[in-house]
Design an enzyme around this catalytic site. Sequence first.
Site, mmCIF file in Angstrom:
data_model
loop_
_atom_site.group_PDB
_atom_site.id
_atom_site.type_symbol
_atom_site.label_atom_id
_atom_site.label_comp_id
_atom_site.label_asym_id
_atom_site.label_seq_id
_atom_site.Cartn_x
_atom_site.Cartn_y
_atom_site.Cartn_z
ATOM 1 N N SER A 1 15.457 21.067 -16.823
ATOM 2 C CA SER A 1 14.043 21.846 -17.413
ATOM 3 C C SER A 1 14.617 23.320 -17.990
ATOM 4 C CB SER A 1 13.524 22.535 -15.749
ATOM 5 O OG SER A 1 12.598 23.624 -16.174
ATOM 6 N N HIS B 1 0.741 -1.142 -0.026
ATOM 7 C CA HIS B 1 0.180 0.164 0.023
ATOM 8 C C HIS B 1 0.992 1.206 0.072
ATOM 9 C CE1 HIS B 1 -3.397 -2.942 1.194
ATOM 10 N NE2 HIS B 1 -2.306 -3.357 2.006
ATOM 11 N N GLU C 1 9.562 8.266 -16.906
ATOM 12 C CA GLU C 1 8.380 8.775 -17.099
ATOM 13 C C GLU C 1 7.818 8.248 -18.470
ATOM 14 O OE1 GLU C 1 7.808 12.956 -14.752
ATOM 15 O OE2 GLU C 1 9.419 12.728 -16.419
ATOM 16 N N LYS D 1 16.291 21.844 -11.744
ATOM 17 C CA LYS D 1 15.788 20.581 -11.852
ATOM 18 C C LYS D 1 16.577 19.516 -12.771
ATOM 19 C CE LYS D 1 12.340 19.526 -11.370
ATOM 20 N NZ LYS D 1 10.863 19.640 -11.946
#
Length: 478
Positions: free
Chosen positions: A279, A158, A292, A285
């Site tokens: 970024s 979980h 992803e 970043k």
Amino acid sequence: MSAVTLWHGRFADRPSDELLAYTASLPFDRRLAGDDLTGSRAHVRGLVRAGLLTGDEGAILIAALDRVEVEIEDGSFAFRPGDEDVHTAVERRVTEIAGDVGARLHTGRSRNDQVATDLRLFTRRELVGTARSVLALEEVLLDRAESAGDAYLPGYTHLQRAQPVLLAHHLLAHAWALARDVDRLLATRRRLDVSPLGAGALAGSSLPLDPDAAAADLGFASRFANSLDAVSDRDFVAEALFDLALLGIHLSRMGEELVLWSSEEWGFATLADAYSTGSSMLPQKKNPDIAELARGKAGRLIGDLTGLLATLKGLPLAYNRDLQEDKEPLFDALDQVRGGLAAMAGLYATVELDLEAMRRAADTPSAAAVDLAEWLVERGTPFRQAHALVGGLVRDSLERHVPLAELVEAHPALGTAALGLLAPGVAVTRRSTPGGAGPQPVAVQIAAYRGELAGQRRLLSARGVGPSADRQEGTPAG
Ligand code: ARG
């Protein structure tokens, strides 16, 4: 409108531009050119064996097909706008090269058995190539698992910390899923290894062709049993797409994990510069784009599968032009998965894991809660009572802000004897059952996985999959 179609005899009028534009498959099926030539050479040899071509005629056609192959490989092949599909383009060019004999190439054959043959040859080879790319990622995971030593991290259920597990155990959990992917790809390959050549348009032929010999010539394990099935069956494409979608889902789950691990909230992983992105606005970043996209592209792979299934579901026997829609999803899924495997292998090979952060996260005292309960079980307490007792201590510790260790030490059923279970790094060493997360079973597991990969390497070698699998490995995409 310059097209001379393969069917012009029956038609008084030429095809419209709209028809040609809408129905053409050449923009994508030119990728099958190498396989089309392989199938056509086998067909020519079959025609010679059947006495439908003289040896000389056969030789002229084979030479023309060979020349087409050279032209395709060196990029000089001139596809024409009127070439509806790759089969048309090849036959047109063969006829230009071979003259009148070219008109005999398509004897006893239909594009229906031809395209099914081409696509099986293509898929048979590509599945092996994909399995080899999976193997490369498996090797990376094994390598990282072997060098993880006795590092450990929290195991989650979980997404809540549950019990510590060895890092090697965690990495191999992904690796076993990939091992099943290889298994599946090879099982699909085995089932698709059936030649449709000789099924004709749908019913076979009146000419003395020998589909068994054609199958043997192309290195297929067998020939079709039913000509209708041979030209309308795309189960192998659906199966390949399922295998690729599930493989993509495994990459997606691995990607999701690296997204979490590389976040500041987790802090378990630092991605290598070469495998992360920046970024355009935020100078600080460093983003996990590969991970992803591995996650994002799984949606597309599922779409490739469900799209084909929807195409197939209403089709009457036998060939329908709808079946032309089998190719793009297959090509797309193969490309996306192969790209994803390569990128994820690089990402995993180079990611820096913060073993100290993992250890800290795993060493919360409550991580050993079940060990306390099992310690009581070993001394005769029924598990349900032990569970309630330890749960009560955890609640007490949280509510009164007293360290769990103090409560354990003070409890008459536990005491100092049980305190050792809470020491950092102890809990994970106690997972000793086969297949479990502790050092002894994980050592056994690593050896088993090594054996698994050795078996896969054998199966995926040229000997294992047969020489035909390696033919045209580098066929250009078109
Ligand atoms: N381009 C077609 C396909 O990919 C080839 C078969 C065409 N057959 C036909 N009867 N129109 O399915």
